[in-house]
Design a protein around this motif. Structure first.
Motif, short mmCIF file in Angstrom:
data_model
loop_
_atom_site.label_atom_id
_atom_site.label_comp_id
_atom_site.label_asym_id
_atom_site.label_seq_id
_atom_site.Cartn_x
_atom_site.Cartn_y
_atom_site.Cartn_z
N UNK A 187 36.62 29.01 44.43
CA UNK A 187 37.52 28.12 45.61
C UNK A 187 37.71 26.43 45.09
N UNK A 188 35.99 26.32 44.82
CA UNK A 188 36.00 25.42 45.37
C UNK A 188 36.91 24.36 43.81
N UNK A 189 36.99 24.86 43.31
CA UNK A 189 37.63 23.60 41.79
C UNK A 189 39.21 23.74 42.56
N UNK A 238 34.96 26.43 25.63
CA UNK A 238 34.80 25.01 26.24
C UNK A 238 35.52 25.18 27.95
N UNK A 239 35.19 26.28 28.26
CA UNK A 239 35.58 26.11 29.78
C UNK A 239 34.17 26.35 30.52
N UNK A 240 33.14 27.19 30.43
CA UNK A 240 31.85 26.97 30.67
C UNK A 240 30.67 25.62 30.06
N UNK A 277 45.57 28.88 42.10
CA UNK A 277 44.50 28.14 41.03
C UNK A 277 42.81 29.08 41.08
N UNK A 278 42.25 29.90 42.77
CA UNK A 278 42.00 31.14 42.47
C UNK A 278 41.90 32.11 42.03
N UNK A 279 43.40 32.49 40.85
CA UNK A 279 42.98 33.77 40.09
C UNK A 279 43.07 32.96 38.85
N UNK A 280 43.56 31.82 38.81
CA UNK A 280 43.01 31.39 37.44
C UNK A 280 41.74 31.51 36.99
N UNK A 281 41.30 30.44 37.82
CA UNK A 281 39.08 30.73 37.65
C UNK A 281 38.70 32.27 37.73
N UNK A 282 39.82 32.82 38.42
CA UNK A 282 39.25 34.42 38.50
C UNK A 282 38.90 35.51 36.71
N UNK A 283 40.41 34.73 36.18
CA UNK A 283 40.34 35.15 34.98
C UNK A 283 39.95 34.21 33.74
N UNK A 284 39.63 32.71 34.48
CA UNK A 284 38.50 32.20 33.30
C UNK A 284 37.39 32.16 33.01
N UNK A 333 35.11 35.21 35.69
CA UNK A 333 34.71 35.85 35.78
C UNK A 333 33.57 36.40 34.99
N UNK A 334 32.64 36.95 36.05
CA UNK A 334 31.53 37.34 34.82
C UNK A 334 31.93 38.97 34.08
N UNK A 335 33.01 39.68 35.02
CA UNK A 335 33.60 40.60 34.52
C UNK A 335 34.76 41.01 33.84
N UNK A 336 35.16 40.05 32.87
CA UNK A 336 36.04 40.40 32.27
C UNK A 336 37.01 40.81 31.49
N UNK A 337 36.14 42.50 31.31
CA UNK A 337 37.12 43.51 31.07
C UNK A 337 37.84 44.14 32.84
N UNK A 338 36.98 43.76 33.19
CA UNK A 338 37.61 45.29 34.85
C UNK A 338 38.89 44.73 35.03
N UNK A 339 38.87 45.97 36.31
CA UNK A 339 39.90 46.08 36.45
C UNK A 339 41.02 44.07 37.28
N UNK A 340 39.97 44.04 38.28
CA UNK A 340 40.74 43.18 38.55
C UNK A 340 41.06 42.17 37.52
N UNK A 341 40.21 41.75 36.85
CA UNK A 341 39.89 40.45 35.97
C UNK A 341 42.13 41.60 35.32
#
Length: 470
Positions: free
Chosen positions: A378-380, A456-458, A421-428, A430-438
């Motif tokens: 959320x902070x981004x 690039x992003x991290x 923005x929250x959802x896109x941060x989650x996609x970029x 998230x440590x669980x990149x292959x999880x169902x939520x992502x």
């Protein structure tokens, strides 16, 4: 790290760089330079001036420029300073309108020498080294008196005994008398050098002492005290170049946090000169700051840079990062998309997220880690929402999604922008990149492949391609 070789960005204050800077008035400080030198020419010693400006504001380049111009005026050609160089002609002409005293100007970097046991000895040893044997050979009187100062300084180092078993000798007065005698001898040697030695080449001696605010606190305080007590000749002017805020903190470290260090600092200076801020962007790039562009990335970069008071050093460190991110954005989106079309999530990630992340990394390492490690989605948005270009990029992306979803023609609300923005941060991130939520969030945003590399992003590390341009 991706990319080529890494080098320091700061421009060294060599004669060539100084002359070019004066010729083009790159920092917009030629008038201040003339006024500063004229002020020094009108001062009778002993006198101490403090040149005050924040870190990274170009103090070293300014005092080195003053040193070169003053030595060019007396014909000494120290540091290759040449009064006939056409690049400095306007400054020389302005300073030659009136008959004024000439100076032998010397420079001492206190920070480079704060490992020395005795500040004043280090100062004069450094000055002798700066003049060089060839120059001193041509000025035998100056060499003679400078060597006497160095010898006297060595003799004056810690003359009092510190061992507890020698307390009787100290109290008997023998060591106290010797300490006073050595100190007086050093003061006389300094005065003689200024009055006799420097008169071979100039009327007076000015010593620029730079980077005092970056020294060990005890070294800085001792150097201030020694200069105040020892530089008593009417032919000596001392200029300390420092950030007074940082220097007062150093003094508080010596005298204690409750000490009125800023007020106490004033006792070491007769006059304070505040160096005005310069055009940091022009100093670094040699051109005016751009005010309009068709690029979403550049629009946000401009808003970010304009929202802060940046020194030339700040800009030097930021621009390479922005240049790398800009090249990556162009390559990722394609040149046409970079300027005009919509690439939905990719456009937001490269042209909105990356510029804001560059500043977050610079200003708040803890927040940067929490975002890039995927513990704060959320902070981004909270940082980005301060800038219209950021919000506009997200709004356009949501609008493009809605054009593909008939029946929802209205513009996005603030809550919807925040959620995107929250959802896109989650996609970029998230440590669980292959999880169902992502996976479900990817589908919701219309993202069908992984186009957000971690380097690039991290890490904000931007790979360089052969066809990259600025």
């Amino acid at each position: 790290m991706a990319g080529g070789r890494i080098a320091r960005l700061e421009k060294e204050p060599t004669w060539e760089n100084i002359a070019d800077s004066i010729n083009e008035d790159t920092a917009g400080r030629n008038e201040e330079l003339v006024a500063f030198i004229e002020m020094l020419q009108c001062i009778d010693g002993p006198y101490t001036v403090m040149l005050d400006a924040p870190w990274g504001e170009g103090k070293t380049f300014f005092v080195k420029s003053a040193q070169c111009i003053m030595n060019a005026l007396n014909g000494s050609q120290l540091l290759e300073a040449d009064v006939h160089d056409s690049r400095i002609s306007k400054v020389i002409e302005a300073l030659s309108e009136h008959e004024r005293p000439t100076f032998l100007a010397l420079y001492f970097n206190a920070w480079e020498n704060d490992d020395a046991e005795d500040p004043i000895s280090a100062l004069f040893a450094a000055l002798a080294s700066q003049l060089g044997q060839d120059y001193l050979t041509k000025q035998p009187e100056l060499e003679k008196w400078l060597l006497k100062v160095v010898d006297a300084a060595v003799g004056a180092i810690s003359p009092l005994k510190s061992c507890a078993t020698d307390i009787h000798d100290v109290l008997s007065g023998k060591d106290l008398i010797e300490a006073y005698r050595q100190r007086a001898k050093l003061r006389e040697a300094i005065a003689s050098m200024a009055e006799n030695g420097s008169l071979e080449v100039a009327d007076r001696l000015v010593i620029f002492i730079d980077e005092l605010d970056r020294c060990r606190p005890d070294f800085a305080v001792r150097l201030l005290e020694q200069v105040k007590s020892l530089f008593q000749s009417e032919n000596i002017i001392t200029v300390f170049s420092a950030d007074s805020v940082q220097l007062s903190k150093a003094m508080a470290g010596v005298y204690g946090g409750g000490y009125a260090s800023q007020r106490f600092l004033e006792r070491f200076f007769d006059y304070r000169v505040t160096l005005p801020p310069c055009d940091s962007f022009r100093v670094v790039t040699g051109r005016e700051f751009k005010t309009s562009t068709m690029s979403r990335f550049d629009e946000l970069e401009i808003e970010l840079l304009k929202s802060r008071e940046l020194t030339p050093r700040d800009v030097m460190r930021l621009l390479p990062k922005f240049d790398g991110a800009r090249r990556y954005a162009k390559r990722c989106l394609g040149r046409d998309n970079y300027f005009y079309d919509l690439c939905l999530a990719d456009m937001v990630a490269t042209c909105a997220f990356l510029p804001v992340l560059i500043f977050i990394q610079r200003e708040n390492s803890e927040l940067f880690r929490s975002i890039t490690l995927g513990t704060d989605f959320d902070s981004l948005y909270e940082e980005g929402r301060k800038y219209p270009a950021f919000v506009d990029a997200v709004r356009e992306s949501i609008g493009a999604l809605r054009r593909n979803s008939p029946g929802n023609p209205s513009g996005p609300t603030e809550e919807e922008i925040e959620r995107y923005v929250h959802d896109l941060c989650l996609v970029i991130f998230s440590p669980d990149a292959s999880g169902e939520k992502v996976k479900s969030t990817r589908q919701k945003l219309g993202i069908y492949e992984n186009s957000f590399p971690a380097e690039v992003y991290k890490a904000l590390s931007f790979p360089i391609a052969q066809d990259d341009d600025a």
